[in-house]
Write a protein that holds these residues in place. Structure first.
Motif, PDB file in Angstrom:
ATOM      1  N   ALA A  61       0.691  -1.374  -0.079  1.00  0.00           N
ATOM      2  CA  ALA A  61       0.023  -0.170  -0.019  1.00  0.00           C
ATOM      3  C   ALA A  61       0.886   1.334   0.071  1.00  0.00           C
ATOM      4  O   ALA A  61       0.479   2.101  -0.657  1.00  0.00           O
ATOM      5  N   ASP A  64       2.381   1.678  -3.347  1.00  0.00           N
ATOM      6  CA  ASP A  64       1.445   2.136  -4.297  1.00  0.00           C
ATOM      7  C   ASP A  64       1.196   3.765  -4.083  1.00  0.00           C
ATOM      8  O   ASP A  64       1.328   4.537  -5.115  1.00  0.00           O
ATOM      9  N   VAL A  65       1.197   4.220  -2.976  1.00  0.00           N
ATOM     10  CA  VAL A  65       1.340   5.601  -2.834  1.00  0.00           C
ATOM     11  C   VAL A  65       2.434   6.417  -3.094  1.00  0.00           C
ATOM     12  O   VAL A  65       2.439   7.585  -3.541  1.00  0.00           O
ATOM     13  N   ARG A  99      -5.717   7.289  -6.832  1.00  0.00           N
ATOM     14  CA  ARG A  99      -5.099   6.595  -5.689  1.00  0.00           C
ATOM     15  C   ARG A  99      -4.573   7.573  -4.507  1.00  0.00           C
ATOM     16  O   ARG A  99      -5.232   6.956  -3.487  1.00  0.00           O
ATOM     17  N   THR A 102      -8.170   8.130  -3.040  1.00  0.00           N
ATOM     18  CA  THR A 102      -8.800   7.107  -2.190  1.00  0.00           C
ATOM     19  C   THR A 102      -8.164   6.794  -1.180  1.00  0.00           C
ATOM     20  O   THR A 102      -8.674   6.499   0.192  1.00  0.00           O
ATOM     21  N   ARG A 103      -6.805   6.744  -1.019  1.00  0.00           N
ATOM     22  CA  ARG A 103      -5.997   6.664   0.419  1.00  0.00           C
ATOM     23  C   ARG A 103      -6.279   7.507   1.435  1.00  0.00           C
ATOM     24  O   ARG A 103      -6.448   7.046   2.383  1.00  0.00           O
ATOM     25  N   LEU A 106      -9.068   6.906   3.787  1.00  0.00           N
ATOM     26  CA  LEU A 106      -9.329   6.080   4.522  1.00  0.00           C
ATOM     27  C   LEU A 106      -9.485   6.326   6.022  1.00  0.00           C
ATOM     28  O   LEU A 106      -9.732   5.513   6.839  1.00  0.00           O
ATOM     29  N   GLU A 133      -4.703   5.897   9.637  1.00  0.00           N
ATOM     30  CA  GLU A 133      -4.231   4.637   8.834  1.00  0.00           C
ATOM     31  C   GLU A 133      -2.812   5.356   7.818  1.00  0.00           C
ATOM     32  O   GLU A 133      -2.969   6.433   7.495  1.00  0.00           O
ATOM     33  N   THR A 135      -1.074   4.949   5.130  1.00  0.00           N
ATOM     34  CA  THR A 135      -1.122   5.342   3.845  1.00  0.00           C
ATOM     35  C   THR A 135      -2.155   6.602   3.553  1.00  0.00           C
ATOM     36  O   THR A 135      -1.984   7.628   2.702  1.00  0.00           O
ATOM     37  N   ALA A 136      -3.188   6.895   4.602  1.00  0.00           N
ATOM     38  CA  ALA A 136      -4.092   8.016   4.380  1.00  0.00           C
ATOM     39  C   ALA A 136      -3.055   9.270   4.773  1.00  0.00           C
ATOM     40  O   ALA A 136      -3.379  10.168   4.402  1.00  0.00           O
ATOM     41  N   ALA A 139      -0.919   9.943   2.036  1.00  0.00           N
ATOM     42  CA  ALA A 139      -1.653  10.368   0.940  1.00  0.00           C
ATOM     43  C   ALA A 139      -2.046  11.891   1.177  1.00  0.00           C
ATOM     44  O   ALA A 139      -1.896  12.775   0.382  1.00  0.00           O
TER      45      ALA A 139
END
Length: 197
Positions: A61, A64-65, A99, A102-103, A106, A133, A135-136, A139
């Motif tokens: 994850a 990906d970010v 992406r 979306t992240r 979260l 979270e 990745t949030a 992001a």
């Protein structure tokens, strides 16, 4: 790097800089393993991931970010060239934006007011349930940085073997750090002497 940049800019740049020159002509990835991600997060309390222990899902994850962030950094430096590490494998901008959005969605946040004496009030967003979270948080930091005026200072370093992005602190700054400037000057010197020989 300039100490006056905001926490969001620093976190977004730190994430992008987990891909770097390895010192031997290749590229190193500080997030190649879950242990690498754990160490990186623990060095950054601003991620809000207290006592974080990365697993393979977390690693995928965050990577990906990071791919989305580097794709958007490449767009931000236009008309300049992106980092050589990214040039051949950038995801489309639309996908990168989707992406990140979306992240970022979260983990819910709440506005928190702070107002120190002699200063203007400041509102910052904090996780609604204590720990954001990861990745949030990453992001959201990237989104805040890309929407800030600091984005205009973002550059890709084009010194030989460098794959970093940096914030330009001086109008004549061309490289991320002095050692890159030295490598670039040495490479130009050798190129000039090769042409005259």
């Amino acid at each position: 790097m300039n100490a006056s940049i905001g926490a969001d800019a620093r976190l977004a740049l730190d994430l992008a800089l987990t891909i770097r020159h390895d010192g031997h002509g290749g590229v190193a990835d500080d997030l190649a393993t879950a242990d690498g991600l754990t160490a990186w997060v623990r060095e950054r309390p601003e991620t809000g991931a207290h006592g974080f222990e990365a697993g393979d899902t977390d690693l995928a994850a965050v990577r990906d970010v990071r791919a989305a962030v580097r794709a958007l950094f490449a767009r931000a430096v236009l008309p300049g060239e992106p980092s050589p590490a990214d040039a051949a494998r950038l995801m489309p901008v639309r996908d990168a934006v989707e992406r990140l959005n979306t992240r970022a969605a979260l983990a819910p946040t709440v506005p928190v007011l702070s107002w120190t004496e002699g200063a203007d009030p400041v509102v910052r967003q904090e996780p609604a349930h204590g720990d954001a979270e990861l990745t949030a948080a990453l992001a959201r930091a990237a989104i805040a940085f890309l929407a800030s005026p600091d984005r205009q200072r973002l550059r890709a370093c084009h010194a030989p073997r460098c794959v970093r992005y940096f914030l330009k602190d001086h109008p004549r700054q061309e490289w991320c750090k002095p050692s890159c400037g030295n490598r670039a000057r040495v490479a130009r010197h050798h190129e000039r002497h090769k042409k005259t020989a």
